[in-house]
Write a protein that holds these residues in place. Sequence first.
Motif, short mmCIF file in Angstrom:
data_model
loop_
_atom_site.label_atom_id
_atom_site.label_comp_id
_atom_site.label_asym_id
_atom_site.label_seq_id
_atom_site.Cartn_x
_atom_site.Cartn_y
_atom_site.Cartn_z
N UNK A 16 0.82 -1.22 0.00
CA UNK A 16 0.00 0.00 0.00
C UNK A 16 0.85 1.26 0.00
N UNK A 17 2.11 1.16 -0.38
CA UNK A 17 3.03 2.29 -0.25
C UNK A 17 2.63 3.53 -1.06
N UNK A 18 1.85 3.36 -2.10
CA UNK A 18 1.46 4.51 -2.92
C UNK A 18 0.06 5.01 -2.57
N UNK A 19 -0.56 4.43 -1.57
CA UNK A 19 -1.91 4.81 -1.17
C UNK A 19 -1.87 5.98 -0.18
N UNK A 20 -2.95 6.73 -0.11
CA UNK A 20 -3.09 7.77 0.91
C UNK A 20 -3.23 7.07 2.26
N UNK A 21 -2.50 7.54 3.28
CA UNK A 21 -2.53 6.90 4.58
C UNK A 21 -1.76 5.59 4.59
N UNK A 22 -0.70 5.52 3.77
CA UNK A 22 0.02 4.26 3.57
C UNK A 22 0.58 3.68 4.87
N UNK A 27 0.35 -0.74 8.65
CA UNK A 27 0.20 -1.26 10.01
C UNK A 27 -0.95 -2.26 10.07
N UNK A 28 -2.06 -1.94 9.42
CA UNK A 28 -3.20 -2.86 9.39
C UNK A 28 -2.84 -4.14 8.66
N UNK A 29 -2.05 -4.02 7.60
CA UNK A 29 -1.58 -5.19 6.86
C UNK A 29 -0.78 -6.12 7.78
N UNK A 30 0.09 -5.55 8.61
CA UNK A 30 0.88 -6.35 9.56
C UNK A 30 -0.03 -7.04 10.58
N UNK A 31 -1.01 -6.31 11.08
CA UNK A 31 -1.97 -6.89 12.03
C UNK A 31 -2.72 -8.04 11.37
#
Length: 89
Positions: A16-22, A27-31
């Motif tokens: 999600x590195x290019x998304x707003x609020x990346x 962090x949610x991806x890690x969770x």
Amino acid sequence: MENGEIKNIEATANPVQKEKGAGNLAAQYLVDNQVETLITGKLGNVSFRLLKKDGIKIYKSSPGTVEKNIKLFQQGKLKEITSIQGGFK
């Protein structure tokens, strides 16, 4: 870690590195992927709170390679981040 030995290491590109609020999305991806420990050089307030709420331990990386940071982690030489104000870099 199990008995002082790292059982699983996974490196992955930030999807999600290019998304707003990346940062918060990462962090949610890690969770969502049940990460237990994060070694990082940068972290914002919202991401920190999200990760800590889900019990993820966060450590401040040292300059150098991933391999170097894993060794430092195994040796107990990385600082665990237990509180944050204004993010860190």
